[in-house]
Design a protein around this motif. Structure first.
Motif, PDB file in Angstrom:
ATOM      1  N   ALA A  46     -50.290   0.193  24.035  1.00  0.00           N
ATOM      2  CA  ALA A  46     -51.498  -0.029  24.825  1.00  0.00           C
ATOM      3  C   ALA A  46     -52.217   1.289  25.119  1.00  0.00           C
ATOM      4  O   ALA A  46     -53.442   1.393  24.967  1.00  0.00           O
ATOM      5  N   PHE A  47     -51.481   2.288  25.536  1.00  0.00           N
ATOM      6  CA  PHE A  47     -52.107   3.572  25.840  1.00  0.00           C
ATOM      7  C   PHE A  47     -52.643   4.257  24.588  1.00  0.00           C
ATOM      8  O   PHE A  47     -53.557   5.071  24.667  1.00  0.00           O
ATOM      9  N   ALA A  48     -52.058   3.943  23.422  1.00  0.00           N
ATOM     10  CA  ALA A  48     -52.511   4.552  22.172  1.00  0.00           C
ATOM     11  C   ALA A  48     -53.762   3.892  21.614  1.00  0.00           C
ATOM     12  O   ALA A  48     -54.388   4.422  20.688  1.00  0.00           O
ATOM     13  N   ARG A 121     -42.908  -3.238  18.866  1.00  0.00           N
ATOM     14  CA  ARG A 121     -43.091  -2.666  17.544  1.00  0.00           C
ATOM     15  C   ARG A 121     -44.511  -2.808  17.012  1.00  0.00           C
ATOM     16  O   ARG A 121     -44.742  -2.809  15.804  1.00  0.00           O
ATOM     17  N   VAL A 122     -45.487  -2.903  17.866  1.00  0.00           N
ATOM     18  CA  VAL A 122     -46.877  -3.052  17.413  1.00  0.00           C
ATOM     19  C   VAL A 122     -47.293  -1.808  16.620  1.00  0.00           C
ATOM     20  O   VAL A 122     -47.196  -0.684  17.116  1.00  0.00           O
ATOM     21  N   PRO A 123     -47.768  -1.977  15.384  1.00  0.00           N
ATOM     22  CA  PRO A 123     -48.220  -0.823  14.598  1.00  0.00           C
ATOM     23  C   PRO A 123     -49.549  -0.291  15.140  1.00  0.00           C
ATOM     24  O   PRO A 123     -50.530  -1.031  15.217  1.00  0.00           O
ATOM     25  N   LEU A 124     -49.574   0.963  15.487  1.00  0.00           N
ATOM     26  CA  LEU A 124     -50.748   1.534  16.141  1.00  0.00           C
ATOM     27  C   LEU A 124     -51.975   1.527  15.238  1.00  0.00           C
ATOM     28  O   LEU A 124     -53.112   1.461  15.727  1.00  0.00           O
ATOM     29  N   ALA A 188     -52.191  -6.454   9.041  1.00  0.00           N
ATOM     30  CA  ALA A 188     -51.342  -5.458   9.690  1.00  0.00           C
ATOM     31  C   ALA A 188     -50.470  -4.757   8.654  1.00  0.00           C
ATOM     32  O   ALA A 188     -50.136  -5.341   7.612  1.00  0.00           O
ATOM     33  N   PRO A 189     -50.067  -3.515   8.914  1.00  0.00           N
ATOM     34  CA  PRO A 189     -49.242  -2.792   7.949  1.00  0.00           C
ATOM     35  C   PRO A 189     -47.781  -3.219   7.926  1.00  0.00           C
ATOM     36  O   PRO A 189     -47.056  -2.896   6.993  1.00  0.00           O
TER      37      PRO A 189
END
Length: 211
Positions: A46-48, A121-124, A188-189
């Motif tokens: 979230a912060f990223a 594990r959400v890919p940024l 998504a990757p």
């Protein structure tokens, strides 16, 4: 970060962290994870993201979850961007948590990412792509992996009134389904957009590859 200046979108991040984690046996978001707790994974994503602030919605274990969020923000230098909001009707389900979050957002918010506290594990890389889809005119955007829609979703302000009317434990699912092909899907990757922790054994799935 999306600040709203110079024509950019003013986006916010919401982290839903109000559940009891009953299938986990309770205390799920506070379970040890890497050098912190499970909630840290969602907070890091979230912060990223291209957002101004991160709104953590508490419910069950509100004090402990709030403390964990503050500890993460302090440790990562993000204290000024952390906002805590308590869902007093959290027992009703995810709908109440999302209602609470949307009601708390600033009036100039163009949209809100909705992160689930048990998805570490959400890919940024997918986050700015979701923001681009919203900027291009989509009412909402979501990541997809091998044809399956995942999380986090990004919801535009025109949908906020519908989110404020949510009830039960379905979250934004019905709102997204009603959009049909107007919902922008971003490839998504990896499968981190689908992976969540339901039971204690699921934690093992995020350890081997270090993610």
């Amino acid at each position: 970060m999306a600040t709203g200046a110079g024509g950019t979108q003013a986006l916010e991040a919401v982290v839903l962290a109000a559940g009891t984690g009953s299938r986990f046996g309770g205390g799920k978001l506070l379970a040890p994870f890497r050098d912190g707790v499970l909630l840290d994974g969602a907070l890091a994503a979230a912060f990223a993201g291209p957002v101004r602030d991160v709104w953590v919605v508490t419910g069950a274990d509100a004090e402990a979850v709030g403390d964990a969020a503050r500890a993460f923000a302090d440790r990562t230098g993000e204290s000024e961007r952390l906002r805590l909001v308590h869902a007093t009707e959290h027992a009703e389900g995810m709908g109440a948590s999302l209602r609470t979050a949307i009601a708390a957002l600033p009036a100039d918010a163009a949209g809100a990412f909705v992160f689930l506290g048990d998805m570490p594990r959400v890919p940024l890389a997918v986050l700015p792509q979701l923001a681009d889809a919203l900027s291009a005119g989509a009412p909402a955007a979501a990541p997809a992996w091998q044809g399956r829609r995942g999380n986090p979703v990004l919801l535009g302000r025109p949908l906020f009134s519908r989110l404020l009317a949510l009830t039960g434990d379905q979250g934004a699912r019905a709102v997204l389904q009603a959009l049909g092909d107007r919902l922008a899907l971003v490839d998504a990757p990896d499968d981190g957009v689908l992976f969540d922790v339901d039971e204690r054994g699921d934690l093992n799935a995020v350890i081997p590859d270090g993610r």
